[in-house]
Write an enzyme that holds these catalytic residues in place. Structure first.
Site, mmCIF file in Angstrom:
data_model
loop_
_atom_site.group_PDB
_atom_site.id
_atom_site.type_symbol
_atom_site.label_atom_id
_atom_site.label_comp_id
_atom_site.label_asym_id
_atom_site.label_seq_id
_atom_site.Cartn_x
_atom_site.Cartn_y
_atom_site.Cartn_z
ATOM 1 N N GLY A 9 23.568 10.900 12.252
ATOM 2 C CA GLY A 9 23.538 10.376 10.888
ATOM 3 C C GLY A 9 24.817 10.617 10.144
ATOM 4 N N GLY A 14 22.060 15.651 6.041
ATOM 5 C CA GLY A 14 21.023 16.687 6.195
ATOM 6 C C GLY A 14 20.701 16.963 7.656
ATOM 7 C CG ASP A 35 30.054 19.323 12.665
ATOM 8 O OD1 ASP A 35 29.900 18.152 13.041
ATOM 9 O OD2 ASP A 35 29.842 19.715 11.505
ATOM 10 C CG ASP A 36 29.898 24.086 17.339
ATOM 11 O OD1 ASP A 36 30.277 24.294 16.167
ATOM 12 O OD2 ASP A 36 28.818 24.497 17.791
ATOM 13 C CD1 TRP A 54 40.249 15.075 9.194
ATOM 14 C CD2 TRP A 54 39.592 16.263 10.982
ATOM 15 N NE1 TRP A 54 41.028 16.209 9.262
ATOM 16 C CE2 TRP A 54 40.642 16.957 10.341
ATOM 17 C CE3 TRP A 54 39.020 16.822 12.123
ATOM 18 C CZ2 TRP A 54 41.131 18.180 10.808
ATOM 19 C CZ3 TRP A 54 39.494 18.040 12.587
ATOM 20 C CH2 TRP A 54 40.547 18.696 11.936
ATOM 21 C CE1 TYR A 142 32.295 18.841 7.160
ATOM 22 C CE2 TYR A 142 33.118 18.084 5.033
ATOM 23 C CZ TYR A 142 32.170 18.051 6.033
ATOM 24 O OH TYR A 142 31.080 17.240 5.906
HETATM 25 N N1 LIG Z 1 16.644 16.392 2.269
HETATM 26 C C1 LIG Z 1 17.628 16.868 1.518
HETATM 27 N N2 LIG Z 1 17.587 16.676 0.177
HETATM 28 C C2 LIG Z 1 18.597 17.151 -0.621
HETATM 29 N N3 LIG Z 1 19.673 17.818 -0.164
HETATM 30 C C3 LIG Z 1 19.756 18.037 1.164
HETATM 31 C C4 LIG Z 1 18.749 17.568 2.067
HETATM 32 N N4 LIG Z 1 19.098 17.933 3.312
HETATM 33 C C5 LIG Z 1 20.275 18.585 3.204
HETATM 34 N N5 LIG Z 1 20.664 18.656 1.917
HETATM 35 C C6 LIG Z 1 21.879 19.290 1.384
HETATM 36 O O1 LIG Z 1 22.980 18.429 1.729
HETATM 37 C C7 LIG Z 1 24.112 19.201 2.099
HETATM 38 C C8 LIG Z 1 24.540 18.807 3.502
HETATM 39 O O2 LIG Z 1 23.493 19.169 4.409
HETATM 40 P P1 LIG Z 1 23.762 19.369 5.959
HETATM 41 O O3 LIG Z 1 22.466 19.623 6.591
HETATM 42 O O4 LIG Z 1 24.845 20.382 6.143
HETATM 43 O O5 LIG Z 1 24.301 17.925 6.314
HETATM 44 P P2 LIG Z 1 24.995 17.370 7.663
HETATM 45 O O6 LIG Z 1 24.755 18.374 8.734
HETATM 46 O O7 LIG Z 1 24.321 16.061 7.916
HETATM 47 O O8 LIG Z 1 26.454 17.181 7.335
HETATM 48 C C9 LIG Z 1 23.698 20.667 1.979
HETATM 49 O O9 LIG Z 1 24.112 21.109 0.703
HETATM 50 C C10 LIG Z 1 22.182 20.614 2.059
HETATM 51 O O10 LIG Z 1 21.559 21.668 1.357
HETATM 52 N N1 LIG Z 2 34.703 20.813 11.502
HETATM 53 C C1 LIG Z 2 35.959 20.469 11.308
HETATM 54 O O1 LIG Z 2 36.871 21.020 11.872
HETATM 55 C C2 LIG Z 2 36.239 19.339 10.359
HETATM 56 C C3 LIG Z 2 37.519 19.202 9.838
HETATM 57 C C4 LIG Z 2 37.759 18.160 8.971
HETATM 58 C C5 LIG Z 2 36.749 17.262 8.663
HETATM 59 N N2 LIG Z 2 35.525 17.419 9.193
HETATM 60 C C6 LIG Z 2 34.458 16.443 8.848
HETATM 61 O O2 LIG Z 2 33.244 16.744 9.460
HETATM 62 C C7 LIG Z 2 32.450 15.598 9.305
HETATM 63 C C8 LIG Z 2 31.335 15.578 10.305
HETATM 64 O O3 LIG Z 2 30.528 16.699 10.160
HETATM 65 P P1 LIG Z 2 29.207 16.645 9.245
HETATM 66 O O4 LIG Z 2 28.384 15.504 9.751
HETATM 67 O O5 LIG Z 2 28.591 17.990 9.501
HETATM 68 O O6 LIG Z 2 29.612 16.454 7.818
HETATM 69 C C9 LIG Z 2 33.377 14.419 9.427
HETATM 70 O O7 LIG Z 2 33.104 13.504 8.399
HETATM 71 C C10 LIG Z 2 34.783 15.047 9.295
HETATM 72 O O8 LIG Z 2 35.553 14.373 8.332
HETATM 73 C C11 LIG Z 2 35.253 18.430 10.035
#
Ligand SMILES: Nc1ncnc2c1ncn2[C@@H]1O[C@H](COP(=O)(O)OP(=O)(O)O)[C@@H](O)[C@H]1O
Ligand SMILES: NC(=O)c1ccc[n+]([C@@H]2O[C@H](COP(=O)(O)O)[C@@H](O)[C@H]2O)c1
Length: 409
Positions: A9, A14, A35-36, A54, A142
Site C-alpha cells: 500500500g 498504515g 523498508d529494510d 527513493w 525517515y
Molecule cells: N487506521 C489508521 N488510522 C489513522 N492513523 C493511522 C492508521 N494506521 C496507521 N496510522 C498512523 O499513520 C502513520 C503511518 O503508519 P504506518 O503504519 O507507519 O504506515 P506505513 O507503514 O504504511 O508507512 C502513523 O502515525 C500511524 O499511527
Molecule cells: N527507509 C529509508 O531509508 C528511506 C529513506 C528515504 C525515504 N524513504 C521512504 O520510505 C517510503 C516507503 O516506506 P513506508 O511505506 O514505510 O512509508 C518511501 O516513500 C520512501 O520515500 C525511506
C-alpha cells in the site's frame, strides 16, 4: 502449511501498524519489511527532477529481499528462531507441513516486482487519499528526511504510477481503506486469516487459542490462493535481462534478449511495458492551450492538446533489446515520418494528480527503438534512443478536460 500474506500500500497508509497488530495474534508468524532493503543514500540515483529516487524499485535491494523470503520458505522454524520469533511448542516437534506458518511481507512496492508476484497466498493493499497521506507523511522521520517538495514531486506521482501498473498486472488484491480505524482494519484481515484455521491441514493449529476464529462472509475462502501449494520463488537471483530506462525512471521490461547479432529464441516472448510514465512533469492549466470542438480523427491533432514530453529510452541491462518484427515488417508512420518496429511501446495518459483518475487517454505510441548513440539495430547494452517532444502524434486530446493539475503517465 505455509502462507505468505502481502500487506502492501501507499506510504503511511498504515501497513506497519496493521502488520504489528497481526503478528501479535497470529501463530508462528514472521515478518519481512521491505523498508529494510533500501539501498544506501549514495546508491540512490538523483532524477532529472533533482530528487533522490527513493520510490522506485531500483532503490531497493530486491534480490536480497527475495533471498530473505526464500530463507523463510525453506525453513520457517529456523527463520523464526533466527529472527527472535517464538514458535508454538507443538511446531518444534511436528511435521512443519502439518503446521501453520505465516509470513507477512510488508511494504510499499510489493506487487511491482515480478519474481515476487507468485509468492503471495493473499495480497492486501491499503490506500488513503492524497491529503491524508501528505499529512501523515509530514510527521514521519525517515532515515533520510524528505526534502521540500519530495512528496508532491516524487513520492505521490510514483505511487500513482506503481498502483496503475499493479492494477494492470491483474493480481488478485484485496483493497483496504486506510481511513478506517486501526481496529477495523485489523478485524477485516484477521477474519480472512481465520479461514486458515478451518482448513483441514490446520488441524493442529486449531488448538491455539490466540487465533480468534470469527465467522467470515461467504466467498472469502475462495479468495485465498491455495496455501497447500508450495510458495514459488525463483531458484536463483533473476538474470540481468535487458532493462530500459525512460526519462530517468526505470523498470525492468520483461524482455528476453540475446547477445547482439545472435539468435534470440525467445523473441516472441518479448513483452514491453505498455504503460510508462514519461515524466512526472505537471501539465499546468496555463500550459494547456484550450479550444473547443472535437476532433476524433486518429492522427489529426485536436485544437486542445498537450504533447508527451521528451523521453529517452536506455537499455540498462547486459543483453540486446531487439524488436520482435524483422525490418521488412516495420511500418511507415506518416505522422512521425519514420518506420516503427513495434506497434505499442508506451501509452501516455493524463491522470488527475491527486486522485490518479484517468481524465484523458493518449493513443499507444509506437517506437522504432534504434540506438541514438551506438548501432542502428535495436538497443544494445548501455545504448539509448531519444524521442523528443516535438515529434508529432504524441499528443493527448484534452479538449474536454477541465482546468487543473495533471500528470502524464
Ligand atoms: N487506521 C489508521 N488510522 C489513522 N492513523 C493511522 C492508521 N494506521 C496507521 N496510522 C498512523 O499513520 C502513520 C503511518 O503508519 P504506518 O503504519 O507507519 O504506515 P506505513 O507503514 O504504511 O508507512 C502513523 O502515525 C500511524 O499511527
Ligand atoms: N527507509 C529509508 O531509508 C528511506 C529513506 C528515504 C525515504 N524513504 C521512504 O520510505 C517510503 C516507503 O516506506 P513506508 O511505506 O514505510 O512509508 C518511501 O516513500 C520512501 O520515500 C525511506
Amino acid at each position: 502449511m505455509k502462507c505468505v500474506i502481502g500487506i502492501g500500500g501507499v506510504t503511511n497508509g498504515g501497513k506497519t501498524t496493521l502488520t504489528n497488530r497481526l503478528i501479535k495474534s497470529l501463530p508462528n508468524c514472521c515478518v519481512v519489511h521491505q523498508d529494510d532493503f533500501f539501498k544506501k543514500p549514495d546508491q540512490i540515483e538523483v532524477g532529472e527532477d533533482g530528487f533522490r529516487q527513493w520510490d522506485v524499485i531500483t532503490a531497493l535491494d530486491m534480490e536480497s529481499m527475495v533471498n530473505t523470503i526464500r530463507g523463510w520458505t525453506e525453513n520457517p522454524v529456523k527463520f523464526a528462531h533466527s529472527h527472535g520469533v517464538n514458535v508454538s511448542p507443538s511446531t518444534e516437534v511436528a511435521d512443519p507441513e502439518q503446521q501453520i506458518h505465516i509470513l507477512i511481507v510488508e511494504g510499499f512496492l510489493l506487487y511491482n516486482y515480478k519474481p515476487l508476484m507468485d509468492v503471495y497466498n493473499k495480497c492486501y493493499y491499503i490506500s488513503i487519499p492524497y491529503e491524508e497521506c501528505k499529512r501523515r507523511r509530514s510527521t514521519r522521520q525517515y532515515t533520510v528526511p524528505d526534502p521540500p517538495g519530495l512528496f508532491e514531486g516524487h513520492v505521490w506521482p510514483m505511487y500513482l504510477k506503481h498502483r496503475n501498473e499493479m492494477v494492470e498486472s491483474c493480481l488478485d488484491i484485496a483493497y483496504l481503506d486506510g481511513l478506517k480505524s486501526k481496529e477495523d482494519l485489523y478485524s477485516q484481515v484477521e477474519s480472512d486469516v481465520s479461514v486458515l484455521g478451518s482448513s483441514p491441514l490446520a488441524a493442529t493449529a486449531r488448538a491455539q487459542p490466540e487465533i480468534n476464529r470469527t465467522s467470515h462472509p461467504r466467498g472469502i475462502r475462495s479468495r485465498w490462493r491455495n496455501t497447500q501449494e508450495r510458495v514459488r520463488l525463483p531458484k536463483e537471483a533473476p538474470a540481468r535481462l535487458p532493462t530500459v530506462l525512460v526519462s530517468g525512471l526505470s523498470r525492468s521490461s520483461q524482455a528476453v534478449g540475446s547477445r547482439r547479432g545472435g539468435r534470440n529464441p525467445a523473441r516472441d516472448d518479448v513483452s514491453l511495458p505498455v504503460r510508462r510514465q514519461v515524466s512526472a512533469s505537471r501539465v499546468r492549466s496555463e500550459e494547456i492551450t484550450h479550444g473547443r470542438g472535437t476532433n476524433q480523427a486518429r492522427h489529426e491533432k485536436p485544437e486542445a492538446s498537450t504533447q508527451a514530453p521528451t523521453s529517452g529510452v536506455k537499455n540498462q541491462g547486459t543483453a540486446d533489446f531487439l524488436p520482435v518484427k524483422p525490418r521488412h515488417q516495420w511500418e511507415w508512420h506518416s505522422c512521425h515520418q519514420h518506420y516503427h518496429s513495434m506497434v505499442a511501446f508506451s501509452n501516455y495518459d493524463l491522470l488527475d494528480v491527486i486522485t490518479g483518475r484517468k481524465v484523458a487517454e493518449g493513443h499507444k505510441a509506437s517506437f522504432c527503438l534504434e540506438d541514438t548513440s551506438c548501432d542502428p539495430r535495436g538497443l544494445g547494452p548501455g545504448c539509448y534512443d531519444t524521442y523528443i517532444a516535438n515529434i508529432d502524434c504524441q499528443w493527448i486530446d484534452i479538449t474536454d478536460v477541465p482546468m487543473g493539475n495533471y500528470i502524464i503517465f
